[in-house]
Design an enzyme around this catalytic site. Structure first.
Site, PDB file in Angstrom:
ATOM      1  N   TYR A 106       0.754  -1.195   0.166  1.00 48.31           N
ATOM      2  CA  TYR A 106       0.024  -0.093   0.003  1.00 48.31           C
ATOM      3  C   TYR A 106       0.962   1.004  -0.086  1.00 48.31           C
ATOM      4  O   TYR A 106       2.068   1.256   0.279  1.00 48.31           O
ATOM      5  CB  TYR A 106      -0.889   0.064   1.507  1.00 48.31           C
ATOM      6  CG  TYR A 106      -2.107  -1.040   1.536  1.00 48.31           C
ATOM      7  CD1 TYR A 106      -3.064  -0.648   0.649  1.00 48.31           C
ATOM      8  CD2 TYR A 106      -1.675  -1.931   2.191  1.00 48.31           C
ATOM      9  CE1 TYR A 106      -4.044  -1.520   0.889  1.00 48.31           C
ATOM     10  CE2 TYR A 106      -2.839  -3.086   2.228  1.00 48.31           C
ATOM     11  CZ  TYR A 106      -4.171  -2.865   1.654  1.00 48.31           C
ATOM     12  OH  TYR A 106      -5.052  -3.519   1.517  1.00 48.31           O
ATOM     13  N   TYR A 145       0.139  -9.927   1.128  1.00 49.63           N
ATOM     14  CA  TYR A 145       1.233  -9.349   1.852  1.00 49.63           C
ATOM     15  C   TYR A 145       1.241  -9.936   3.423  1.00 49.63           C
ATOM     16  O   TYR A 145       0.297 -10.328   3.821  1.00 49.63           O
ATOM     17  CB  TYR A 145       0.920  -7.627   2.077  1.00 49.63           C
ATOM     18  CG  TYR A 145      -0.432  -7.199   2.480  1.00 49.63           C
ATOM     19  CD1 TYR A 145      -0.574  -7.068   3.959  1.00 49.63           C
ATOM     20  CD2 TYR A 145      -1.321  -6.765   1.535  1.00 49.63           C
ATOM     21  CE1 TYR A 145      -1.695  -6.554   4.506  1.00 49.63           C
ATOM     22  CE2 TYR A 145      -2.420  -6.365   2.145  1.00 49.63           C
ATOM     23  CZ  TYR A 145      -2.823  -6.187   3.508  1.00 49.63           C
ATOM     24  OH  TYR A 145      -4.047  -6.029   3.866  1.00 49.63           O
ATOM     25  N   ARG A 155      -2.238 -11.929   4.352  1.00 51.62           N
ATOM     26  CA  ARG A 155      -3.350 -11.560   3.909  1.00 51.62           C
ATOM     27  C   ARG A 155      -3.554 -12.258   2.574  1.00 51.62           C
ATOM     28  O   ARG A 155      -2.878 -12.076   1.464  1.00 51.62           O
ATOM     29  CB  ARG A 155      -3.653 -10.061   4.089  1.00 51.62           C
ATOM     30  CG  ARG A 155      -3.715  -9.462   5.100  1.00 51.62           C
ATOM     31  CD  ARG A 155      -4.591  -9.822   6.045  1.00 51.62           C
ATOM     32  NE  ARG A 155      -6.104 -10.516   5.802  1.00 51.62           N
ATOM     33  CZ  ARG A 155      -7.000  -9.585   5.464  1.00 51.62           C
ATOM     34  NH1 ARG A 155      -6.997  -8.430   5.446  1.00 51.62           N
ATOM     35  NH2 ARG A 155      -8.037 -10.292   5.094  1.00 51.62           N
ATOM     36  N   HIS A 158      -7.040  -9.272  -1.632  1.00 53.84           N
ATOM     37  CA  HIS A 158      -8.372  -8.477  -1.471  1.00 53.84           C
ATOM     38  C   HIS A 158      -8.363  -7.302  -1.585  1.00 53.84           C
ATOM     39  O   HIS A 158      -7.644  -6.673  -1.844  1.00 53.84           O
ATOM     40  CB  HIS A 158      -8.609  -8.986   0.160  1.00 53.84           C
ATOM     41  CG  HIS A 158      -7.660  -8.036   1.134  1.00 53.84           C
ATOM     42  ND1 HIS A 158      -6.345  -8.555   1.305  1.00 53.84           N
ATOM     43  CD2 HIS A 158      -7.710  -6.731   1.706  1.00 53.84           C
ATOM     44  CE1 HIS A 158      -5.696  -7.528   2.097  1.00 53.84           C
ATOM     45  NE2 HIS A 158      -6.498  -6.575   2.429  1.00 53.84           N
ATOM     46  N   HIS A 160     -10.477  -3.784  -0.392  1.00 50.62           N
ATOM     47  CA  HIS A 160     -11.410  -3.280   0.775  1.00 50.62           C
ATOM     48  C   HIS A 160     -12.630  -2.389   0.046  1.00 50.62           C
ATOM     49  O   HIS A 160     -12.416  -1.722  -0.936  1.00 50.62           O
ATOM     50  CB  HIS A 160     -10.530  -2.239   1.679  1.00 50.62           C
ATOM     51  CG  HIS A 160      -9.550  -2.749   2.228  1.00 50.62           C
ATOM     52  ND1 HIS A 160      -9.846  -3.509   3.560  1.00 50.62           N
ATOM     53  CD2 HIS A 160      -8.638  -3.278   1.879  1.00 50.62           C
ATOM     54  CE1 HIS A 160      -8.766  -4.111   4.195  1.00 50.62           C
ATOM     55  NE2 HIS A 160      -7.781  -3.820   3.100  1.00 50.62           N
TER      56      HIS A 160
HETATM   57 FE   LIG Z   1      -5.753  -4.532   3.074  1.00 51.84          FE
END
Ligand SMILES: [Fe+2]
Length: 235
Positions: A106, A145, A155, A158, A160
């Protein structure tokens, strides 16, 4: 105008506030029983803001973060429809998404995962549903990640989602997953959702949505709690 009222949530479909395998819930979960608040008319009829500022290009994450180049990764179309609890399409619903880039990173100062930032990918987008409650995003598939919840924790891929329907009482924040991801079975956030409702969070691959030679297609349909009588039906 008939404002109606929202029906109660089916809490057996939602994750519990406290799910010890998801470590941060231990600190975050309320320690005392919740105090139910009476719904007031404002929550049911007051307008929610932000819808009118969206541009067509906001829903194209392969374009909206470009700085002279193209983002890296597997292009995907994510589309679906938004309906209320009675199955009626919800038009003019603001949908905002955010996600990691294809490498699983991110753009955020607390994200120190040693994977590259993509200078041409911002990772956020938004749109409003059309007259039939449909939405569509073009993006790249987010990478997995690591997240430090437990040893070797990753994770699953995905995206959000945040949705604001006709009223603030219909706000929904959730995550969309991808079919066949081996990390789903190991992810405490996904596993924290009661089993009967888990598959609602997994998108479906769709050859119909897939664009030949350009992008794979995924369908993710969303049901929002909402007023039984919504204002748009009475106009
Ligand atoms: Fe996330």
């Amino acid at each position: 105008m008939n404002a109606g009222k929202t029906s109660g949530r089916d809490w057996s479909s939602h994750p519990p506030f406290l799910y010890p395998d998801y470590k941060s819930t231990i600190l975050r979960a309320p320690k005392k029983p919740l105090v139910p608040l009476k719904q007031n008319l404002n929550e049911l009829i007051a307008p929610v803001y932000g819808h009118e500022n969206t541009k067509e290009s906001d829903s194209d994450l392969t374009q909206n973060g470009r700085r002279g180049g193209e983002p890296l990764g597997e292009r995907i179309v994510v589309t679906g429809n938004v309906t209320d609890e009675a199955g009626r399409p919800l038009r003019n619903t603001l949908i905002e998404i955010w996600q990691a880039n294809a490498a699983g990173r991110y753009i955020h100062k607390v994200d120190q995962h040693a994977a590259p930032i993509d200078p041409n990918f911002f990772g956020g987008g938004r749109c409003v549903t059309d007259g039939e409650g449909r939405y569509r995003f073009l993006t790249v598939k987010p990478g997995a990640y690591p997240w430090g919840n437990h040893s070797n924790a990753w994770r699953p891929n995905h995206i959000h989602f945040s949705l604001i329907g006709p009223t603030i009482a219909s706000r929904l924040v959730t995550q969309m997953y991808f079919p066949g991801d081996p990390l789903l079975a190991l992810d405490p956030i996904f596993q924290g959702t009661p089993e009967k409702a888990r598959q609602r969070l997994v998108s479906n691959f769709s050859l119909d949505v897939t664009e030949e030679g350009f992008a794979l297609g995924y369908v993710f349909n969303i049901v929002l709690r909402g007023p039984l009588e919504t204002t748009f039906e009475t106009h």
